[in-house]
Design an enzyme around this catalytic site. Structure first.
Site, PDB file in Angstrom:
ATOM      1  CB  CYS A  85      -0.915   0.016   1.227  1.00 17.83           C
ATOM      2  SG  CYS A  85      -1.882  -1.478   1.408  1.00 17.83           S
ATOM      3  CB  CYS A 208     -12.449  -1.272   6.839  1.00 17.81           C
ATOM      4  SG  CYS A 208     -12.656  -2.395   8.227  1.00 17.81           S
ATOM      5  CB  SER A 209      -9.392   2.044   3.573  1.00 17.29           C
ATOM      6  OG  SER A 209      -8.581   0.892   3.636  1.00 17.29           O
ATOM      7  CB  ILE A 211     -12.237  -3.479  -2.108  1.00 22.67           C
ATOM      8  CG1 ILE A 211     -12.046  -4.356  -0.863  1.00 22.67           C
ATOM      9  CG2 ILE A 211     -11.616  -4.089  -3.350  1.00 22.67           C
ATOM     10  CD1 ILE A 211     -10.627  -4.574  -0.431  1.00 22.67           C
ATOM     11  CE  LYS A 327     -14.872   4.035   6.179  1.00 19.50           C
ATOM     12  NZ  LYS A 327     -15.441   4.129   4.815  1.00 19.50           N
ATOM     13  CG  HIS A 331      -6.241   2.090   0.506  1.00 18.06           C
ATOM     14  ND1 HIS A 331      -5.128   2.702  -0.049  1.00 18.06           N
ATOM     15  CD2 HIS A 331      -5.754   1.147   1.370  1.00 18.06           C
ATOM     16  CE1 HIS A 331      -4.038   2.150   0.444  1.00 18.06           C
ATOM     17  NE2 HIS A 331      -4.387   1.202   1.302  1.00 18.06           N
TER      18      HIS A 331
HETATM   19  N1  COA Z   1     -16.568   1.800   3.989  1.00 17.01           N
HETATM   20  C1  COA Z   1     -17.849   2.169   3.693  1.00 17.01           C
HETATM   21  N2  COA Z   1     -18.702   1.386   3.026  1.00 17.01           N
HETATM   22  C2  COA Z   1     -18.222   0.206   2.614  1.00 17.01           C
HETATM   23  C3  COA Z   1     -16.905  -0.232   2.854  1.00 17.01           C
HETATM   24  C4  COA Z   1     -16.075   0.620   3.580  1.00 17.01           C
HETATM   25  N3  COA Z   1     -14.827   0.266   3.874  1.00 17.01           N
HETATM   26  N4  COA Z   1     -16.736  -1.451   2.312  1.00 17.01           N
HETATM   27  C5  COA Z   1     -17.919  -1.758   1.750  1.00 17.01           C
HETATM   28  N5  COA Z   1     -18.789  -0.751   1.930  1.00 17.01           N
HETATM   29  C6  COA Z   1     -20.188  -0.713   1.518  1.00 17.01           C
HETATM   30  C7  COA Z   1     -20.335  -1.195   0.101  1.00 17.01           C
HETATM   31  O1  COA Z   1     -20.350  -0.096  -0.801  1.00 17.01           O
HETATM   32  C8  COA Z   1     -21.653  -1.903   0.179  1.00 17.01           C
HETATM   33  O2  COA Z   1     -22.682  -0.936   0.104  1.00 17.01           O
HETATM   34  P1  COA Z   1     -23.984  -1.209  -0.762  1.00 17.01           P
HETATM   35  O3  COA Z   1     -24.608  -2.446  -0.144  1.00 17.01           O
HETATM   36  O4  COA Z   1     -24.800   0.029  -0.609  1.00 17.01           O
HETATM   37  O5  COA Z   1     -23.483  -1.443  -2.157  1.00 17.01           O
HETATM   38  C9  COA Z   1     -21.698  -2.485   1.582  1.00 17.01           C
HETATM   39  O6  COA Z   1     -20.843  -1.655   2.360  1.00 17.01           O
HETATM   40  C10 COA Z   1     -21.229  -3.922   1.654  1.00 17.01           C
HETATM   41  O7  COA Z   1     -20.068  -4.021   0.878  1.00 17.01           O
HETATM   42  P2  COA Z   1     -19.281  -5.368   0.634  1.00 17.01           P
HETATM   43  O8  COA Z   1     -18.474  -5.170  -0.607  1.00 17.01           O
HETATM   44  O9  COA Z   1     -20.213  -6.525   0.724  1.00 17.01           O
HETATM   45  O10 COA Z   1     -18.289  -5.394   1.871  1.00 17.01           O
HETATM   46  P3  COA Z   1     -17.366  -6.555   2.249  1.00 17.01           P
HETATM   47  O11 COA Z   1     -17.888  -7.108   3.518  1.00 17.01           O
HETATM   48  O12 COA Z   1     -17.123  -7.479   1.118  1.00 17.01           O
HETATM   49  O13 COA Z   1     -15.981  -5.786   2.552  1.00 17.01           O
HETATM   50  C11 COA Z   1     -14.444  -4.881   4.104  1.00 17.01           C
HETATM   51  C12 COA Z   1     -15.880  -4.875   3.607  1.00 17.01           C
HETATM   52  C13 COA Z   1     -14.309  -3.843   5.213  1.00 17.01           C
HETATM   53  C14 COA Z   1     -14.076  -6.259   4.682  1.00 17.01           C
HETATM   54  C15 COA Z   1     -13.488  -4.513   2.927  1.00 17.01           C
HETATM   55  O14 COA Z   1     -13.822  -3.240   2.436  1.00 17.01           O
HETATM   56  C16 COA Z   1     -12.047  -4.559   3.341  1.00 17.01           C
HETATM   57  O15 COA Z   1     -11.435  -5.611   3.455  1.00 17.01           O
HETATM   58  N6  COA Z   1     -11.414  -3.394   3.586  1.00 17.01           N
HETATM   59  C17 COA Z   1     -10.018  -3.351   3.955  1.00 17.01           C
HETATM   60  C18 COA Z   1      -9.144  -3.344   2.739  1.00 17.01           C
HETATM   61  C19 COA Z   1      -7.694  -3.496   3.107  1.00 17.01           C
HETATM   62  O16 COA Z   1      -7.300  -4.322   3.889  1.00 17.01           O
HETATM   63  N7  COA Z   1      -6.832  -2.672   2.494  1.00 17.01           N
HETATM   64  C20 COA Z   1      -5.437  -2.703   2.765  1.00 17.01           C
HETATM   65  C21 COA Z   1      -5.173  -1.920   3.960  1.00 17.01           C
HETATM   66  S1  COA Z   1      -3.566  -2.202   4.669  1.00 17.01           S
END
Ligand code: COA
Length: 377
Positions: A85, A208-209, A211, A327, A331
């Site tokens: 990242c 969480c930030s 995808i 956020k 990201h």
């Molecule tokens: N912030 C705000 N909204 C989010 C979000 C986030 N981080 N991630 C997903 N959403 C929203 C989506 O837009 C979706 O909305 P919708 O239903 O209106 O379309 C809903 O929440 C569900 O999204 P979904 O894709 O099913 O979420 P998920 O459970 O598959 O993933 C996380 C959520 C947090 C697990 C994923 O975003 C994640 O792993 N983030 C961290 C990424 C990471 O590790 N980056 C590297 C950093 S070192």
């Protein structure tokens, strides 16, 4: 070793779920915008540095340097840099070294990531490539899991409450509302953060930030000037795994890179007016403010309380993640470090403030890059 290196052009795509655009489309859009924003032409670019982490897995595409080169009519030489990242900061640092050595005069730096075309399992597993595959992956950890452990420890050591932690994402979402390139342009309340779905205790979805897809590009130059000088470019490293660290509530790579950058710029921390910091998870934003030296350990939340209470940045000396941060903006991992520098430059030019700092890290801050920009217009 910096002499006069200027950021002379910048452009980015919107960040988000961009299913109608290929990785090449994203690179091209950001590149065209950066060149159009600069005083040079495409033919002035004599080197390209591409920042990317995941394209082999998420897009079946390696050799992004060749794609980048083919975007310009004269096919300049191009290299790819990867540091998870933190790839963006490391690509910028590589470009700076090429300019400092005199091997190039106008370097285009492109950060790109297209993460939403594969399943969540695939991208989460690919992101774990930034952690220790022998020790952390077999334990079943993902990045939310690693930062969940860090948050647990931080709350234990410093008494941070779940309610207070929720202020961080609320501030970042609020700031993102004014950013046309941001993935999430909607305000959220701290209560909404606290009650969002649990991801890795104590972290919730809105800590969480996301995808994201997106690209950002900038041009660094020793030949042209355009109002913003790069005053420092420093990188630092720590152990890959958090297992090998004496404490996990502070990141030594941030401290090392920031200290060296301030020395290189010849300024004190209090001269920094604008900060873009790597809030991959809400807890990281607090730790970063402490490691960068803006407050004592355990006190990062007081800066967010202050910002939250006042709404906006009026009256606050330090502008923190005014873009919306990772956020709010999204990201797309290797594009983030480039986008941070672009946002710092924009904010300096908009406000007339003098110094800004961009802080970008890879994994759990196993690698870190800090850039300081100076408004010279
Ligand atoms: N912030 C705000 N909204 C989010 C979000 C986030 N981080 N991630 C997903 N959403 C929203 C989506 O837009 C979706 O909305 P919708 O239903 O209106 O379309 C809903 O929440 C569900 O999204 P979904 O894709 O099913 O979420 P998920 O459970 O598959 O993933 C996380 C959520 C947090 C697990 C994923 O975003 C994640 O792993 N983030 C961290 C990424 C990471 O590790 N980056 C590297 C950093 S070192």
């Amino acid at each position: 070793m910096i002499s006069n290196i200027h950021l002379i052009g910048a452009g980015q795509t919107r960040f988000g779920e961009l299913w109608d655009k290929s990785i090449r489309d994203l690179m091209e859009e950001a590149t065209d915008a950066a060149i159009a924003n600069s005083p040079c032409t495409a033919l002035d670019i004599d080197l390209i540095v591409v920042s990317n982490m995941l394209a082999e897995v998420t897009n079946g595409q390696a050799h992004l340097s060749a794609i980048a080169s083919s975007l310009l009519p004269h096919h300049p030489p191009a290299i790819r840099v990867e540091s998870a990242c933190g790839s963006g900061a490391f690509a910028l640092h590589t470009a700076m070294a090429m300019l400092e050595s005199g091997r190039a005069r106008n370097v285009l730096v492109i950060g790109v990531e297209k993460m939403t075309d594969v399943s969540m399992e695939t991208v989460a597993s690919a992101l774990m490539g930034a952690a220790d595959s022998e020790q952390e992956r077999p334990a079943g950890l993902t990045f939310p899991g690693i930062f969940g452990l860090i948050a647990q420890r931080y709350m234990h050591d410093f008494g941070l409450s779940r309610e207070d932690l929720s202020l961080v994402s609320a501030v970042h979402h609020r700031n993102a509302c004014a950013n046309p390139f941001a993935q999430f342009r909607s305000e959220i309340t701290p209560d909404a953060v606290s009650s969002s779905a649990a991801v890795a205790d104590p972290l919730r979805l809105l800590d969480c930030s996301p995808i994201s897809d997106g690209a950002a590009a900038c041009i660094l130059s020793t030949e042209h000037v355009n109002g913003v000088r790069v005053a420092a470019s420093q990188i630092a490293s720590d152990s890959l795994s958090i297992i090998h660290r004496p404490v996990i509530t502070s990141f030594s790579a941030t401290k090392d890179a920031a200290e060296r950058a301030l020395t290189e710029a010849g300024i004190k921390l209090k001269e920094i007016d604008v900060l873009e910091t790597h809030d991959c998870f809400s807890i990281a934003a607090l730790i970063n403010l402490e490691d960068l030296g803006f407050c004592d350990p355990g006190q990062g939340i007081n800066i967010y309380k202050d910002i939250f209470a006042r709404r906006g940045d009026s009256g606050i000396a330090l502008g923190v993640n005014l873009s919306g941060g990772l956020k709010g903006c999204g990201h797309p991992v290797a594009a983030t470090g480039i986008k941070q520098v672009i946002d710092v430059a924009k904010q300096l030019q908009k406000t007339g403030r003098r110094y800004g700092l961009a802080h970008n890290f890879g994994g759990a801050a196993a690698t870190c890059g800090v850039h300081i920009l100076e408004n010279v217009s």
